[in-house]
Motif scaffolding. Structure first.
Motif, mmCIF file in Angstrom:
data_model
loop_
_atom_site.group_PDB
_atom_site.id
_atom_site.type_symbol
_atom_site.label_atom_id
_atom_site.label_comp_id
_atom_site.label_asym_id
_atom_site.label_seq_id
_atom_site.Cartn_x
_atom_site.Cartn_y
_atom_site.Cartn_z
ATOM 1 N N VAL A 1 32.516 17.422 9.825
ATOM 2 C CA VAL A 1 31.520 18.943 9.992
ATOM 3 C C VAL A 1 30.264 19.815 9.114
ATOM 4 N N PHE A 2 30.015 20.660 9.571
ATOM 5 C CA PHE A 2 28.487 21.142 9.045
ATOM 6 C C PHE A 2 28.584 22.806 8.825
ATOM 7 N N VAL A 3 28.527 23.174 8.170
ATOM 8 C CA VAL A 3 27.900 24.943 7.451
ATOM 9 C C VAL A 3 26.994 25.019 7.349
ATOM 10 N N VAL A 4 26.843 26.803 7.794
ATOM 11 C CA VAL A 4 25.798 27.517 8.223
ATOM 12 C C VAL A 4 25.798 28.378 7.869
ATOM 13 N N ASP A 5 25.158 29.270 6.549
ATOM 14 C CA ASP A 5 25.585 29.965 5.876
ATOM 15 C C ASP A 5 24.112 30.496 4.906
ATOM 16 N N ASP A 6 23.663 31.676 4.523
ATOM 17 C CA ASP A 6 22.869 32.015 4.316
ATOM 18 C C ASP A 6 22.617 32.445 3.238
ATOM 19 N N ALA B 1 23.024 24.403 6.231
ATOM 20 C CA ALA B 1 22.208 24.733 6.178
ATOM 21 C C ALA B 1 21.748 26.262 6.162
ATOM 22 N N ALA B 2 20.842 26.996 5.538
ATOM 23 C CA ALA B 2 21.073 28.319 5.029
ATOM 24 C C ALA B 2 20.479 29.125 5.716
ATOM 25 N N THR B 3 20.022 28.900 7.260
ATOM 26 C CA THR B 3 19.644 29.396 9.005
ATOM 27 C C THR B 3 19.753 28.687 10.159
ATOM 28 N N GLY B 4 19.869 29.342 11.055
ATOM 29 C CA GLY B 4 20.579 29.267 12.543
ATOM 30 C C GLY B 4 19.282 28.121 12.861
ATOM 31 N N ARG B 5 18.202 28.433 12.374
ATOM 32 C CA ARG B 5 17.048 27.413 12.728
ATOM 33 C C ARG B 5 17.286 26.067 12.234
ATOM 34 N N SER B 6 17.485 26.088 10.858
ATOM 35 C CA SER B 6 17.592 25.059 10.475
ATOM 36 C C SER B 6 18.408 23.740 10.396
ATOM 37 N N ALA B 7 19.728 24.990 10.593
ATOM 38 C CA ALA B 7 20.851 24.012 10.780
ATOM 39 C C ALA B 7 20.372 23.384 12.006
ATOM 40 N N LEU B 8 20.078 23.783 13.110
ATOM 41 C CA LEU B 8 19.243 23.111 14.537
ATOM 42 C C LEU B 8 18.471 21.711 14.184
ATOM 43 N N HIS C 1 31.262 17.483 14.502
ATOM 44 C CA HIS C 1 31.960 17.598 15.432
ATOM 45 C C HIS C 1 32.175 19.218 16.000
ATOM 46 N N VAL C 2 32.186 19.801 14.417
ATOM 47 C CA VAL C 2 32.644 21.112 14.203
ATOM 48 C C VAL C 2 31.308 21.854 13.696
ATOM 49 N N VAL C 3 31.358 22.535 13.905
ATOM 50 C CA VAL C 3 30.264 23.436 13.116
ATOM 51 C C VAL C 3 30.604 24.671 12.487
ATOM 52 N N LEU C 4 30.493 25.094 11.012
ATOM 53 C CA LEU C 4 31.146 26.586 10.700
ATOM 54 C C LEU C 4 30.512 27.766 10.330
ATOM 55 N N MET C 5 29.825 28.156 11.713
ATOM 56 C CA MET C 5 28.779 29.254 11.390
ATOM 57 C C MET C 5 28.595 30.512 10.995
ATOM 58 N N ASP C 6 28.420 31.292 10.458
ATOM 59 C CA ASP C 6 28.041 32.418 10.053
ATOM 60 C C ASP C 6 27.623 32.885 10.891
ATOM 61 N N LEU C 7 27.334 34.429 11.632
ATOM 62 C CA LEU C 7 27.262 35.114 12.772
ATOM 63 C C LEU C 7 25.276 36.014 12.095
ATOM 64 N N VAL C 8 25.185 36.478 10.681
ATOM 65 C CA VAL C 8 24.379 37.346 10.180
ATOM 66 C C VAL C 8 22.968 36.801 9.605
ATOM 67 N N MET C 9 21.832 36.022 10.459
ATOM 68 C CA MET C 9 21.392 34.909 9.073
ATOM 69 C C MET C 9 20.103 35.331 9.196
#
Length: 222
Positions: A11-16, A40-47, A61-69
Protein backbone atom coordinates in the motif's frame (compact mmCIF):
# COMPACT_ATOMS: atom_id res chain seq x y z
CA UNK A 1 6.56 -26.49 8.48
CA UNK A 2 3.30 -24.77 7.50
CA UNK A 3 3.19 -23.21 4.02
CA UNK A 4 3.77 -19.48 3.80
CA UNK A 5 0.69 -17.35 3.35
CA UNK A 6 0.12 -14.98 0.44
CA UNK A 7 2.41 -11.96 0.23
CA UNK A 8 1.12 -8.81 1.91
CA UNK A 9 -0.82 -6.17 0.03
CA UNK A 10 1.60 -3.36 -0.77
CA UNK A 11 0.00 0.00 0.00
CA UNK A 12 1.14 3.53 -0.83
CA UNK A 13 -0.39 6.57 0.94
CA UNK A 14 -0.85 9.98 -0.69
CA UNK A 15 -2.01 12.84 1.54
CA UNK A 16 -0.78 16.39 2.03
CA UNK A 17 -1.32 16.28 5.80
CA UNK A 18 1.58 14.73 7.69
CA UNK A 19 -0.63 13.83 10.64
CA UNK A 20 -2.94 11.82 8.37
CA UNK A 21 -0.02 9.92 6.87
CA UNK A 22 1.34 9.24 10.34
CA UNK A 23 -2.02 7.95 11.53
CA UNK A 24 -2.36 5.67 8.53
CA UNK A 25 1.15 4.32 9.12
CA UNK A 26 0.17 3.37 12.66
CA UNK A 27 -3.08 1.76 11.50
CA UNK A 28 -1.59 -0.16 8.61
CA UNK A 29 1.48 -1.36 10.50
CA UNK A 30 -0.90 -3.31 12.75
CA UNK A 31 -2.58 -5.13 9.81
CA UNK A 32 -0.79 -8.45 9.13
CA UNK A 33 -1.65 -8.73 5.43
CA UNK A 34 -0.77 -5.12 4.56
CA UNK A 35 2.66 -3.61 3.98
CA UNK A 36 3.11 0.15 3.68
CA UNK A 37 5.72 0.66 0.97
CA UNK A 38 5.74 4.43 0.71
CA UNK A 39 3.99 7.74 1.05
CA UNK A 40 3.86 11.16 -0.58
CA UNK A 41 2.44 14.59 0.17
CA UNK A 42 1.50 15.52 -3.42
CA UNK A 43 0.16 13.77 -6.48
CA UNK A 44 3.23 14.49 -8.57
CA UNK A 45 5.58 13.24 -5.89
CA UNK A 46 3.44 10.10 -5.60
CA UNK A 47 3.79 9.38 -9.32
CA UNK A 48 7.56 9.69 -9.11
CA UNK A 49 7.87 7.47 -6.05
CA UNK A 50 5.49 4.84 -7.39
CA UNK A 51 7.50 4.75 -10.62
CA UNK A 52 10.69 4.27 -8.56
CA UNK A 53 9.09 1.42 -6.59
CA UNK A 54 7.90 -0.21 -9.82
CA UNK A 55 11.44 -0.19 -11.22
CA UNK A 56 12.48 -2.06 -8.05
CA UNK A 57 9.71 -4.61 -8.57
CA UNK A 58 7.81 -3.27 -5.56
CA UNK A 59 4.99 -1.28 -7.11
CA UNK A 60 2.09 -0.87 -4.70
CA UNK A 61 -0.97 -3.00 -5.18
CA UNK A 62 -3.22 -0.28 -3.77
CA UNK A 63 -2.81 3.49 -3.40
CA UNK A 64 -4.77 5.39 -0.75
CA UNK A 65 -5.34 8.74 -2.44
CA UNK A 66 -6.38 12.09 -1.00
CA UNK A 67 -8.25 14.34 -3.43
CA UNK A 68 -7.41 17.93 -2.58
CA UNK A 69 -3.67 18.54 -2.80
CA UNK A 70 -1.26 21.10 -4.19
CA UNK A 71 0.78 20.38 -7.31
CA UNK A 72 -1.43 17.63 -8.76
CA UNK A 73 -4.81 16.75 -7.31
CA UNK A 74 -6.01 13.25 -6.48
CA UNK A 75 -8.26 12.86 -9.51
CA UNK A 76 -5.46 13.70 -11.96
CA UNK A 77 -3.00 11.52 -10.05
CA UNK A 78 -5.48 8.63 -10.05
CA UNK A 79 -6.00 8.90 -13.79
CA UNK A 80 -2.25 8.95 -14.40
CA UNK A 81 -1.63 5.94 -12.16
CA UNK A 82 -4.37 3.96 -13.89
CA UNK A 83 -2.98 4.94 -17.30
CA UNK A 84 0.64 4.10 -16.54
CA UNK A 85 0.18 1.31 -13.98
CA UNK A 86 -3.14 -0.45 -14.71
CA UNK A 87 -2.27 -3.15 -12.18
CA UNK A 88 -2.25 -0.59 -9.37
CA UNK A 89 -5.64 0.05 -7.79
CA UNK A 90 -6.59 3.38 -6.21
CA UNK A 91 -8.87 3.91 -3.22
CA UNK A 92 -9.80 7.52 -2.58
CA UNK A 93 -9.60 8.50 1.09
CA UNK A 94 -10.94 12.01 1.53
CA UNK A 95 -13.04 14.34 3.63
CA UNK A 96 -15.15 15.34 0.62
CA UNK A 97 -18.21 13.37 -0.47
CA UNK A 98 -19.76 15.77 -2.98
CA UNK A 99 -21.20 14.01 -5.99
CA UNK A 100 -19.02 15.83 -8.54
CA UNK A 101 -15.87 14.73 -6.70
CA UNK A 102 -17.09 11.14 -6.50
CA UNK A 103 -17.97 11.10 -10.20
CA UNK A 104 -14.57 12.54 -11.11
CA UNK A 105 -12.68 9.99 -9.00
CA UNK A 106 -14.64 7.01 -10.33
CA UNK A 107 -14.30 8.22 -13.89
CA UNK A 108 -10.54 8.53 -13.34
CA UNK A 109 -10.49 4.85 -12.38
CA UNK A 110 -10.72 4.72 -8.59
CA UNK A 111 -11.79 1.32 -7.25
CA UNK A 112 -13.06 2.69 -3.96
CA UNK A 113 -14.13 5.86 -2.20
CA UNK A 114 -13.93 6.15 1.60
CA UNK A 115 -14.43 9.19 3.80
CA UNK A 116 -11.78 10.04 6.38
CA UNK A 117 -14.20 9.64 9.28
CA UNK A 118 -14.53 5.93 8.44
CA UNK A 119 -13.48 3.30 10.94
CA UNK A 120 -10.05 1.80 10.27
CA UNK A 121 -11.67 -1.58 9.57
CA UNK A 122 -13.55 -0.03 6.66
CA UNK A 123 -10.36 1.42 5.22
CA UNK A 124 -8.64 -1.96 5.44
CA UNK A 125 -11.69 -3.62 3.88
CA UNK A 126 -11.56 -1.14 0.98
CA UNK A 127 -7.87 -1.95 0.47
CA UNK A 128 -8.55 -5.68 0.40
CA UNK A 129 -11.51 -5.29 -1.95
CA UNK A 130 -9.52 -3.16 -4.38
CA UNK A 131 -6.65 -5.65 -4.33
CA UNK A 132 -8.98 -8.51 -5.24
CA UNK A 133 -10.59 -6.52 -8.04
CA UNK A 134 -13.69 -5.53 -6.12
CA UNK A 135 -15.33 -2.24 -5.25
CA UNK A 136 -15.93 -0.56 -1.91
CA UNK A 137 -17.75 2.72 -1.43
CA UNK A 138 -18.62 4.55 1.74
CA UNK A 139 -22.33 4.06 2.45
CA UNK A 140 -22.97 7.81 2.37
CA UNK A 141 -21.22 8.02 -0.97
CA UNK A 142 -23.22 5.07 -2.30
CA UNK A 143 -26.52 6.75 -1.44
CA UNK A 144 -25.37 9.97 -3.04
CA UNK A 145 -24.03 8.55 -6.25
CA UNK A 146 -26.84 6.08 -6.95
CA UNK A 147 -29.25 9.00 -7.17
CA UNK A 148 -27.06 10.96 -9.54
CA UNK A 149 -26.29 8.58 -12.38
CA UNK A 150 -28.47 10.60 -14.71
CA UNK A 151 -27.33 8.96 -17.91
CA UNK A 152 -28.14 5.53 -16.59
CA UNK A 153 -31.44 6.70 -15.13
CA UNK A 154 -32.59 7.75 -18.58
CA UNK A 155 -32.06 4.21 -19.88
CA UNK A 156 -34.83 2.28 -18.19
CA UNK A 157 -34.94 -0.60 -20.68
CA UNK A 158 -31.31 -1.38 -21.42
CA UNK A 159 -31.17 -4.56 -23.54
CA UNK A 160 -28.63 -6.59 -21.57
CA UNK A 161 -28.31 -10.24 -22.45
CA UNK A 162 -28.78 -12.84 -19.72
CA UNK A 163 -25.04 -13.45 -19.57
CA UNK A 164 -24.24 -9.73 -19.43
CA UNK A 165 -26.70 -9.40 -16.54
CA UNK A 166 -25.06 -12.35 -14.75
CA UNK A 167 -21.64 -10.69 -15.10
CA UNK A 168 -22.99 -7.33 -13.97
CA UNK A 169 -24.57 -8.79 -10.81
CA UNK A 170 -21.36 -10.57 -9.83
CA UNK A 171 -19.27 -7.45 -10.50
CA UNK A 172 -21.69 -5.46 -8.34
CA UNK A 173 -21.11 -8.01 -5.57
CA UNK A 174 -17.42 -7.09 -5.66
CA UNK A 175 -16.20 -10.17 -7.54
CA UNK A 176 -13.00 -9.93 -9.55
CA UNK A 177 -12.98 -10.99 -13.21
CA UNK A 178 -11.28 -14.24 -12.18
CA UNK A 179 -13.99 -14.98 -9.62
CA UNK A 180 -16.73 -14.13 -12.11
CA UNK A 181 -15.13 -16.42 -14.67
CA UNK A 182 -14.91 -19.25 -12.16
CA UNK A 183 -18.51 -18.80 -11.04
CA UNK A 184 -19.90 -18.73 -14.58
CA UNK A 185 -17.46 -21.30 -16.00
CA UNK A 186 -16.23 -18.93 -18.69
CA UNK A 187 -12.86 -17.38 -19.50
CA UNK A 188 -11.60 -14.14 -17.95
CA UNK A 189 -11.33 -12.60 -21.41
CA UNK A 190 -14.98 -13.44 -22.02
CA UNK A 191 -15.89 -11.78 -18.72
CA UNK A 192 -14.07 -8.61 -19.77
CA UNK A 193 -15.83 -8.67 -23.14
CA UNK A 194 -19.25 -8.93 -21.48
CA UNK A 195 -18.36 -6.17 -19.03
CA UNK A 196 -17.20 -3.91 -21.87
CA UNK A 197 -20.54 -4.47 -23.62
CA UNK A 198 -22.41 -3.65 -20.41
CA UNK A 199 -20.51 -0.38 -19.97
CA UNK A 200 -21.14 0.60 -23.58
CA UNK A 201 -24.86 -0.15 -23.34
CA UNK A 202 -25.28 1.72 -20.07
CA UNK A 203 -23.20 4.68 -21.18
CA UNK A 204 -20.87 4.27 -18.19
CA UNK A 205 -17.09 4.40 -17.86
CA UNK A 206 -16.09 2.02 -15.08
CA UNK A 207 -17.04 -1.23 -13.34
CA UNK A 208 -17.74 0.83 -10.23
CA UNK A 209 -20.37 2.90 -12.01
CA UNK A 210 -21.84 -0.30 -13.46
CA UNK A 211 -22.02 -1.78 -9.97
CA UNK A 212 -23.87 1.30 -8.74
CA UNK A 213 -26.30 1.07 -11.65
CA UNK A 214 -27.03 -2.52 -10.62
CA UNK A 215 -27.64 -1.37 -7.03
CA UNK A 216 -30.06 1.33 -8.18
CA UNK A 217 -31.93 -1.27 -10.24
CA UNK A 218 -32.19 -3.60 -7.25
CA UNK A 219 -30.00 -6.27 -8.88
CA UNK A 220 -27.38 -6.19 -6.11
CA UNK A 221 -26.35 -4.40 -2.96
CA UNK A 222 -22.99 -2.98 -1.93
Amino acid sequence: MSPAGPPPIRVFVVDDHAVVRMGLRVFLDAVPDVELVGEAATGRSALQRIDHLARQGRAPHVVLMDLVMHDLDGVAATAEIRRCRPGVQVVVLTSFGEVHRVHAALTAGAAGYVLKDAQVDEIVHAIREAHRGGVHLDQTVTRTITHSLTEAQQQEDVPLTARERDVLVLVAQGRSNREVARTLSIGERTVQTHLSHVLAKLGLESRTQAALWAVRKGLASI
